[in-house]
Design an enzyme around this catalytic site. Structure first.
Site, PDB file in Angstrom:
ATOM      1  CG  HIS A   1      -1.989  -1.013   1.217  1.00 31.22           C
ATOM      2  ND1 HIS A   1      -2.823  -1.239   0.142  1.00 31.22           N
ATOM      3  CD2 HIS A   1      -2.344  -1.925   2.159  1.00 31.22           C
ATOM      4  CE1 HIS A   1      -3.650  -2.233   0.424  1.00 31.22           C
ATOM      5  NE2 HIS A   1      -3.379  -2.677   1.643  1.00 31.22           N
TER       6      HIS A   1
ATOM      7  CG  ASP B   1      -3.070  -8.260   0.759  1.00 29.76           C
ATOM      8  OD1 ASP B   1      -2.290  -8.501   1.695  1.00 29.76           O
ATOM      9  OD2 ASP B   1      -4.093  -7.543   0.895  1.00 29.76           O
TER      10      ASP B   1
ATOM     11  CG  HIS C   1      -6.713  -5.144   1.743  1.00 29.01           C
ATOM     12  ND1 HIS C   1      -6.126  -5.983   2.664  1.00 29.01           N
ATOM     13  CD2 HIS C   1      -7.919  -4.799   2.237  1.00 29.01           C
ATOM     14  CE1 HIS C   1      -6.947  -6.122   3.707  1.00 29.01           C
ATOM     15  NE2 HIS C   1      -8.046  -5.417   3.467  1.00 29.01           N
TER      16      HIS C   1
ATOM     17  CG  ASP D   1      -5.076  -9.722   3.491  1.00 31.27           C
ATOM     18  OD1 ASP D   1      -4.802 -10.235   2.393  1.00 31.27           O
ATOM     19  OD2 ASP D   1      -4.799  -8.532   3.777  1.00 31.27           O
TER      20      ASP D   1
HETATM   21 ZN    ZN Z   1      -4.254  -6.927   2.738  1.00 34.89          ZN
END
Ligand code: ZN
Length: 315
Positions: free
Chosen positions: A128, A165, A167, A249
């Site tokens: 991120h 992931d 996200h 995740d």
């Molecule tokens: Zn994540």
């Protein structure tokens, strides 16, 4: 054949103290080591190596010098909050440079042919973080830095990054999308944090394949969608190295995501990526931990991932 995969870690990654109430806590790494010890056959079949620290010049391959200085300054003043959910402590500089550095060690070993495949168990995660800002538990883009490093230090041309992931790897996208020879595939929950990663967002050179998916589908749908994304990203593009942003995740039951993958699916996805790597680039796969917030399950998934990395798919 077994024995050619490496497990790369660094004790400094445990010095990034976010507090036990934070989902990205040091217990995540401890759970991975525990799970590995619970599998003595795998534990002895893989090589255990300590990574190095990335230098400031290496971080600058992807990040602004001012930002790197700012992060270091906050940490040297005892730590604090870099954004709403990104906390640093006095050990975080050593942790973050070790996190990125492990990925660079992994690239060195892969290119040298010593350990073509590895998994680096690092924190803080990286995907991120953007050029001049920390975000979503991430300080530096470990995988993005490694991609640029592989090109500049080792002269590799084409890099494929696969991010599973839950996200969107918004930071990785931002840090690599200006380079057309780095192809980036991210499968992620949609709509979800951080809000980016629409399918139509292909980056300025059409070198980004975002695969947004709703939560709660049957796990095979996610596996198929990611495979299709990798197929699209490698049409007419043969990578010299594959990097994985291995966020766990996307496991069923993760508190920060709604995907439904089980341990078997990480075995399957890893095996497929290894097979592709063997036909494309001498089996080179450098995998780096991102998210994953059910420590016991993440540990088990890492074991399955590493076991699949350790198996050659072709003779
Ligand atoms: Zn994540």
């Amino acid at each position: 054949m077994r024995g050619r995969a490496a497990f790369i870690s660094h004790s400094d990654c445990g010095r990034h103290d976010t507090g036990w109430g934070h989902p990205e806590h040091v217990g995540r790494l401890r759970a991975i080591t525990r799970a590995l010890r619970d599998d003595p056959a795998l534990f002895s079949a893989i090589e255990h190596l300590e990574g190095r620290h990335a230098t400031v010049a290496e971080l600058e391959l992807a990040h602004a010098a001012d930002y790197i200085r700012q992060v270091r300054g906050v940490i040297e003043n005892g730590g604090g909050r870099l954004d709403a959910d990104t906390i640093v402590s006095d050990g975080s500089w050593d942790a973050a440079t070790a996190g990125a550095g492990c990925a660079l060690t992994a690239v060195d070993l892969s290119v040298a042919g010593e350990y073509p495949r590895s998994f680096s168990a690092v924190r803080p995660p990286g995907h991120h973080a953007v050029a001049d800002r920390a975000m979503g538990f991430c300080l530096f883009g470990n995988v993005a830095v490694a991609a640029h490093y592989a090109r500049q230090q080792h002269g590799l041309q084409r890099i494929l990054i696969i991010d599973w992931d839950v996200h969107h790897g918004n930071g990785t996208q931002a840090l690599v999308e200006s380079e057309p020879d780095i192809h980036f595939v991210s499968m992620h929950q949609w709509p979800w944090y951080p809000g980016t990663g629409a399918r139509e967002d292909r980056g300025p050179h059409d070198s980004v394949w975002n695969v947004p998916m709703p939560p709660g589908l049957s796990p095979d749908r996610y596996v198929a969608a990611l495979e299709a994304g990798v197929d699209a990203a490698t049409e007419g593009f043969v990578p010299d190295l594959i990097l994985i942003s291995a966020g766990f995740d996307s496991l069923a039951g993760d508190p920060l995501g709604g995907f439904t993958l089980e341990l078997d699916h990480f075995d399957e996805l890893t095996g497929s990526i290894v097979a592709r790597a063997e036909s494309w680039c001498g089996g080179r796969v450098v995998s780096v931990l991102e998210g994953g917030y059910t420590p016991e399950r993440v540990g088990q998934a890492c074991v399955r991932h590493l076991a699949a990395l350790a198996v050659d798919r072709v003779s």
